[in-house]
Enzyme design. Structure first.
Site, PDB file in Angstrom:
ATOM      1  N   ASP A  35      32.389  33.647  47.298  1.00  0.00           N
ATOM      2  CA  ASP A  35      32.657  33.165  45.946  1.00  0.00           C
ATOM      3  C   ASP A  35      32.216  34.139  44.862  1.00  0.00           C
ATOM      4  O   ASP A  35      31.907  33.740  43.737  1.00  0.00           O
ATOM      5  CB  ASP A  35      31.988  31.792  45.710  1.00  0.00           C
ATOM      6  CG  ASP A  35      32.619  30.700  46.549  1.00  0.00           C
ATOM      7  OD1 ASP A  35      33.848  30.747  46.747  1.00  0.00           O
ATOM      8  OD2 ASP A  35      31.888  29.812  47.024  1.00  0.00           O
ATOM      9  N   GLU A  36      32.190  35.433  45.176  1.00  0.00           N
ATOM     10  CA  GLU A  36      31.750  36.429  44.201  1.00  0.00           C
ATOM     11  C   GLU A  36      32.764  37.556  44.028  1.00  0.00           C
ATOM     12  O   GLU A  36      32.438  38.617  43.515  1.00  0.00           O
ATOM     13  CB  GLU A  36      30.389  37.007  44.610  1.00  0.00           C
ATOM     14  CG  GLU A  36      29.256  35.984  44.594  1.00  0.00           C
ATOM     15  CD  GLU A  36      27.916  36.592  44.918  1.00  0.00           C
ATOM     16  OE1 GLU A  36      27.810  37.840  44.895  1.00  0.00           O
ATOM     17  OE2 GLU A  36      26.965  35.835  45.195  1.00  0.00           O
TER      18      GLU A  36
END
Length: 287
Positions: free
Chosen positions: A231-232
């Site tokens: 999620d980055e």
């Protein structure tokens, strides 16, 4: 049939004369620019550009090979990393989903009504609950549960499906499985994910319940390219909706789902229109 218009996107080391060179190369061959956007990243020294143009006529045959040959000298002189795409070309996308239907339903509706310029080549899921919705839209449904052979085998089947369908992009529309580092590397710049805005604060299960307990004032979502860092990855689009103490958990969930669907649809649409260029850990989005 020859294309009526084309989209040129590229990045290169920044220097004087790039815009003039591209515009000149098009003008010399009667190319008509419909839209042009550019960005110079002064921190990295990189230049980014998207040009939509119309081609045709005796000096500019409107076929891909001729156009690429005409633009190749400029691309070589400035060291472009570039793509040239028929503007009517709709990228093929495979959608992955688990149990939540809101993002999938929104993408299917936009696709069916012509609001989203993509070709959905299939829906794949580790659960069987989205079969009826998918098949109602006339889209193939692929059920890939995690069986006795484990996660690696299931992911291998997913990757094989990407190849078999000819999907240019894999869209994770609330697909609740973490992809391996190897697969994310092979799909670099081709895999789009959506998640709620509470990360990294409320990871794991029941994030809206914990957000309600903490009295959050903003509900939002982030669409990004998938990388090995969970999620980055490079962010494509984000949005938020303000809430207050009167909102219960169910209302927070409803608002969050609406924002997620809207943000993912915008991100998918911009990618489809070749408006998103990778810039290291960031993106350049020509809206």
């Amino acid at each position: 049939m020859a294309a009526l218009s084309w989209i040129l996107t590229f990045t290169c080391a920044d220097r004087v004369g790039i815009v003039a060179a591209v515009a000149g190369a098009l003008a010399e061959r009667d190319g008509f620019i419909l839209d042009s956007q550019q960005y110079a990243d002064l921190e990295t020294g990189r230049f980014f550009m998207r040009v939509a143009f119309r081609a045709g006529g005796p000096r500019f045959p409107a076929d891909g090979a001729a156009l690429r040959a005409a633009l190749a000298p400029v691309a070589g002189r400035y060291g472009f990393t570039w793509t040239l795409t028929d503007s009517s070309e709709r990228p093929r996308m495979l959608i992955a989903v688990s149990k939540a239907s809101h993002c999938l339903n929104d993408l299917l509706h936009r696709w069916r009504t012509g609001a989203l310029p993509i070709d959905i080549v299939g829906v794949v899921s580790n659960h069987d609950g989205m079969r009826a919705l998918t098949q109602w839209h006339g889209i193939p449904y692929h059920y890939l549960p995690v069986g006795a052979d484990g996660l690696a085998a299931q992911e291998a089947a997913l990757e094989a499906l990407v190849g078999e369908t000819g999907a240019e992009y894999l869209v994770l529309a609330r697909y609740m499985r973490i992809l391996s580092a190897g697969l994310t590397e092979r799909l670099a710049g081709r895999c789009i994910n959506i998640h709620h805005s509470f990360l990294p604060g409320f990871k794991g299960a029941r994030p809206y319940h914990r957000a309600h307990e903490r009295g959050v004032k903003l509900i939002g979502a982030t669409a990004h390219f998938v990388t090995a860092d969970l999620d980055e990855g490079p962010i494509i689009e984000q949005a938020v909706e303000r809430v207050d103490h009167r909102r219960g958990v169910d209302e927070l969930i409803r608002i969050g789902r609406d924002v997620e669907a809207q943000v993912l649809a915008r991100a998918v649409g911009w990618v489809a229109e070749r408006r998103v260029l990778l810039n290291g850990l960031r993106t350049v989005v020509f809206r």
